[in-house]
Scaffold this motif. Structure first.
Motif, mmCIF file in Angstrom:
data_model
loop_
_atom_site.group_PDB
_atom_site.id
_atom_site.type_symbol
_atom_site.label_atom_id
_atom_site.label_comp_id
_atom_site.label_asym_id
_atom_site.label_seq_id
_atom_site.Cartn_x
_atom_site.Cartn_y
_atom_site.Cartn_z
ATOM 1 N N VAL A 376 80.859 1.992 14.925
ATOM 2 C CA VAL A 376 82.293 1.861 14.632
ATOM 3 C C VAL A 376 83.033 1.364 15.863
ATOM 4 O O VAL A 376 83.939 0.529 15.767
ATOM 5 C CB VAL A 376 82.856 3.205 14.132
ATOM 6 N N GLU A 377 82.666 1.846 17.038
ATOM 7 C CA GLU A 377 83.271 1.364 18.278
ATOM 8 C C GLU A 377 83.048 -0.142 18.426
ATOM 9 O O GLU A 377 83.947 -0.883 18.853
ATOM 10 C CB GLU A 377 82.683 2.113 19.475
ATOM 11 N N ALA A 378 81.858 -0.600 18.055
ATOM 12 C CA ALA A 378 81.518 -2.005 18.247
ATOM 13 C C ALA A 378 82.133 -2.911 17.190
ATOM 14 O O ALA A 378 82.466 -4.070 17.479
ATOM 15 C CB ALA A 378 79.998 -2.172 18.229
ATOM 16 N N ALA A 379 82.305 -2.395 15.963
ATOM 17 C CA ALA A 379 82.611 -3.272 14.835
ATOM 18 C C ALA A 379 84.027 -3.181 14.301
ATOM 19 O O ALA A 379 84.429 -4.025 13.487
ATOM 20 C CB ALA A 379 81.624 -2.995 13.694
ATOM 21 N N TYR A 380 84.794 -2.187 14.732
ATOM 22 C CA TYR A 380 86.108 -1.983 14.125
ATOM 23 C C TYR A 380 87.223 -2.123 15.154
ATOM 24 O O TYR A 380 86.963 -2.193 16.353
ATOM 25 C CB TYR A 380 86.147 -0.626 13.419
ATOM 26 N N GLY A 381 88.456 -2.104 14.663
ATOM 27 C CA GLY A 381 89.618 -2.441 15.467
ATOM 28 C C GLY A 381 90.172 -1.316 16.297
ATOM 29 O O GLY A 381 89.542 -0.833 17.230
ATOM 30 N N ASP A 382 91.374 -0.847 15.935
ATOM 31 C CA ASP A 382 92.060 0.124 16.791
ATOM 32 C C ASP A 382 91.551 1.538 16.537
ATOM 33 O O ASP A 382 90.779 1.809 15.617
ATOM 34 C CB ASP A 382 93.571 0.040 16.589
ATOM 35 N N ASP A 383 92.017 2.463 17.391
ATOM 36 C CA ASP A 383 91.536 3.841 17.317
ATOM 37 C C ASP A 383 91.930 4.533 16.024
ATOM 38 O O ASP A 383 91.215 5.419 15.551
ATOM 39 C CB ASP A 383 92.065 4.639 18.513
ATOM 40 N N THR A 384 93.056 4.159 15.451
ATOM 41 C CA THR A 384 93.466 4.775 14.189
ATOM 42 C C THR A 384 92.435 4.512 13.105
ATOM 43 O O THR A 384 91.996 5.431 12.392
ATOM 44 C CB THR A 384 94.845 4.245 13.747
ATOM 45 N N GLU A 385 92.027 3.258 12.987
ATOM 46 C CA GLU A 385 91.008 2.907 11.993
ATOM 47 C C GLU A 385 89.684 3.590 12.305
ATOM 48 O O GLU A 385 89.011 4.109 11.403
ATOM 49 C CB GLU A 385 90.820 1.389 11.957
ATOM 50 N N LYS A 386 89.296 3.612 13.563
ATOM 51 C CA LYS A 386 88.028 4.228 13.944
ATOM 52 C C LYS A 386 88.017 5.728 13.651
ATOM 53 O O LYS A 386 87.029 6.273 13.154
ATOM 54 C CB LYS A 386 87.759 3.970 15.427
ATOM 55 N N ASN A 387 89.125 6.396 13.951
ATOM 56 C CA ASN A 387 89.196 7.838 13.702
ATOM 57 C C ASN A 387 89.231 8.167 12.219
ATOM 58 O O ASN A 387 88.798 9.246 11.813
ATOM 59 C CB ASN A 387 90.408 8.438 14.415
ATOM 60 N N GLU A 388 89.740 7.266 11.405
ATOM 61 C CA GLU A 388 89.713 7.492 9.964
ATOM 62 C C GLU A 388 88.298 7.435 9.413
ATOM 63 O O GLU A 388 87.970 8.126 8.448
ATOM 64 C CB GLU A 388 90.584 6.453 9.255
ATOM 65 N N LEU A 389 87.441 6.645 10.033
ATOM 66 C CA LEU A 389 86.052 6.530 9.601
ATOM 67 C C LEU A 389 85.158 7.579 10.233
ATOM 68 O O LEU A 389 84.078 7.877 9.716
ATOM 69 C CB LEU A 389 85.516 5.134 9.939
ATOM 70 N N CYS A 390 85.582 8.127 11.350
ATOM 71 C CA CYS A 390 84.752 9.056 12.129
ATOM 72 C C CYS A 390 85.503 10.362 12.376
ATOM 73 O O CYS A 390 85.859 10.696 13.510
ATOM 74 C CB CYS A 390 84.344 8.428 13.454
ATOM 75 N N VAL A 391 85.748 11.093 11.309
ATOM 76 C CA VAL A 391 86.420 12.390 11.422
ATOM 77 C C VAL A 391 85.382 13.431 11.811
ATOM 78 O O VAL A 391 84.340 13.569 11.158
ATOM 79 C CB VAL A 391 87.101 12.784 10.105
ATOM 80 N N ALA A 392 85.654 14.187 12.877
ATOM 81 C CA ALA A 392 84.686 15.164 13.367
ATOM 82 C C ALA A 392 84.596 16.365 12.442
ATOM 83 O O ALA A 392 85.585 16.802 11.855
ATOM 84 C CB ALA A 392 85.073 15.617 14.775
ATOM 85 N N SER A 393 83.389 16.902 12.330
ATOM 86 C CA SER A 393 83.138 18.096 11.526
ATOM 87 C C SER A 393 82.633 19.206 12.444
ATOM 88 O O SER A 393 81.540 19.096 13.006
ATOM 89 C CB SER A 393 82.090 17.798 10.449
ATOM 90 N N PRO A 394 83.409 20.292 12.642
ATOM 91 C CA PRO A 394 82.952 21.376 13.513
ATOM 92 C C PRO A 394 81.636 21.968 13.020
ATOM 93 O O PRO A 394 81.366 21.997 11.811
ATOM 94 C CB PRO A 394 84.092 22.404 13.427
ATOM 95 N N HIS A 395 80.810 22.412 13.955
ATOM 96 C CA HIS A 395 79.536 23.013 13.564
ATOM 97 C C HIS A 395 79.799 24.285 12.762
ATOM 98 O O HIS A 395 80.621 25.115 13.150
ATOM 99 C CB HIS A 395 78.699 23.353 14.793
#
Length: 472
Positions: A376-395
């Motif tokens: 996602v870092e390599a292929a997508y645009g701004d941090d907003t878009e990246k964070n929408e695709l990569c939402v963290a899940s707590p253990h």
């Protein structure tokens, strides 16, 4: 390096554990970026470098490591308690594997610099884009000028018993070891007590049983019973595709047919979608531990399970726990398995300015999550878009956390369904457990409809639980 030399790279990765290596591998594969990796250990592998020698993965080797290089041979075990299922890499295999990834994949690119036995000391107060480091062997200090991002691959804070002392008192004269020391014992003990009920506790009990210790000679102190995953349901390859599809259908059916969380777990238990140690004890924990049914049968042979909460003190004659004090058998060897493993860390945005904080995106799948974050870092645009695709899940820790994790995973898959390129990347990744993008359109549409209905129902069940807590 000369004194206070500065090197310049696009990315600094702090930590050469599994997540740091998975991120570096995908980033270097998909971009022309230069990378520096700073790590406190003398070889890649993170906590595996200090793990107990008999540890193995709890999931098939084919789901672990980095995207570009297979781990293991893809063979199916023919004997033992994992017979009929895909092989599980040992600690030695994993360390050799990560060493090969570093020496044969990353370093030969000429774009990766590796600094083992080094400490990251933080940003230079006067220059935030300069990260200060030093060698723990020579004390030599050096700076890394980071043009793009610093990647924190240590945030999950994985710990094993050899890395930290127990959090309870131990009287002098009490024999207590970590699992690392267990294979080095040269004298039998009259009794063994395993302290801790997580993955490490399970491994220690199975090791004792495998070495013909009488089950009556084992006491297992279990602060919380946990729901367990059936490893037979987490297997790669086309031969398991139909099974996985049926399991998903059964899970969705259990969710949609339940009116309470209690009823849902009863259905999951009855359908074999979750496993538990004792049929008369309802688990309150979930920590992603995975077993085979053969291993579970072995664990059930242990009659001496102590369920009175956490240990507060181990004395010569008694063990004090949260809820009781029990007698200690003379000559007992205690095995401390209480390290937190993956502790519950608060979820933070993955991408934030000059920093990336690696966390699990898909619950319990750290290495795939790290590789996905790099893509996602390599292929997508701004941090907003990246964070929408990569939402963290707590253990996860509790049973409700498992339900929240399912909601999280459903939400991610539904979000990714709008991005064919991302689904195609996930399907091509050797670290993932699904091939959704390759399903026929009708079947894929039905799957997403099922996941959407499951997510809605789980949200309703969790809201009902939250209301009950408030009411009480």
């Amino acid at each position: 390096m000369s004194e206070r030399e500065t090197i310049e790279v696009d990315y600094l990765i702090i930590g050469a554990g599994a997540m740091g290596m998975a991120f570096a591998d995908t980033l270097v594969t998909e971009t022309d970026a230069t990378v520096a990796i700073v790590d406190r250990y003398g070889r890649p592998g993170g906590h595996w470098t200090v793990a107990y020698p008999f540890v193995r993965l709890h999931q098939p080797s084919s789901f672990y490591g980095v995207n570009s290089r297979e781990l293991g041979t893809g063979e199916v075990d023919r004997h033992g308690w994992n017979a009929g299922l895909h092989e599980l890499a040992s600690a030695d295999e994993i360390l050799t594997y990560f060493d090969q990834v570093m020496r044969k994949t990353l370093l030969p690119t000429g774009r990766v610099s590796y600094f083992p036995m080094s400490s990251h000391d933080g940003a230079d107060p006067a220059r935030p884009d300069v990260q200060r480091c030093h060698s723990v062997v020579t004390g030599r200090e050096f700076d890394i000028h980071v043009r793009r991002r610093t990647v924190d691959a240590t945030y999950m804070n994985v710990t094993v018993p050899a890395m930290c002392p127990p959090k309870y008192e131990v009287d002098s004269g009490v024999r207590l070891i970590t699992p690392n020391q267990l294979p080095a014992q040269d004298q039998p003990s009259s009794h063994y007590t395993v302290v801790g009920a997580g993955k490490t506790g399970i491994d220690a009990c199975l090791w004792l049983l495998q070495h013909d210790v009488d089950p009556s000679g084992i006491t297992w102190i279990m602060p919380r019973d946990a729901w367990l995953l059936d490893r037979a349901q987490i297997q790669p390859g086309p031969e398991f595709a139909a099974i996985n599809a049926e399991l998903l259908k059964a899970r969705v059916g259990a969710v949609l047919g339940s009116h309470t969380v209690e009823e849902l777990f009863q259905r999951l238990d009855a359908g074999g979608l979750l496993l538990r140690l004792s049929s008369d004890v309802t688990p309150t924990a979930f920590r992603c531990a995975t077993v085979t049914r053969s291993e579970l049968e072995q664990l059930r042979r242990i009659p001496g399970i102590v369920r009175h909460g956490r240990v507060k003190r181990i004395g010569a004659d008694t063990v004090e726990l949260d809820g009781a004090t029990v007698s200690a058998r003379p000559g007992t060897l205690y095995i401390d398995c209480t390290a937190d493993g993956l502790e519950a860390r608060p979820a933070v945005p993955m991408f934030s300015g000059s920093r990336i904080t690696l966390q699990a995106i898909v619950p319990c799948q750290q290495v795939f999550s790290a590789a996905l974050a790099a893509h996602v870092e390599a292929a997508y645009g701004d941090d907003t878009e990246k964070n929408e695709l990569c939402v963290a899940s707590p253990h996860p820790s509790t049973t409700l956390d498992w339900l929240r994790g399912m909601v999280h995973a459903d939400d991610l898959l539904l979000r990714w369904s709008a991005d064919p390129d991302l689904l195609a990347w996930c399907d091509a990744s050797r670290l993932t457990k699904h091939e959704i993008g390759s399903l026929p359109d009708e079947q894929r549409t039905g799957l997403f409809q099922g996941l959407q209905a499951e997510r809605t129902r789980l949200q309703e069940l969790l809201a009902h639980e939250d209301q009950a807590v408030v009411a009480n």
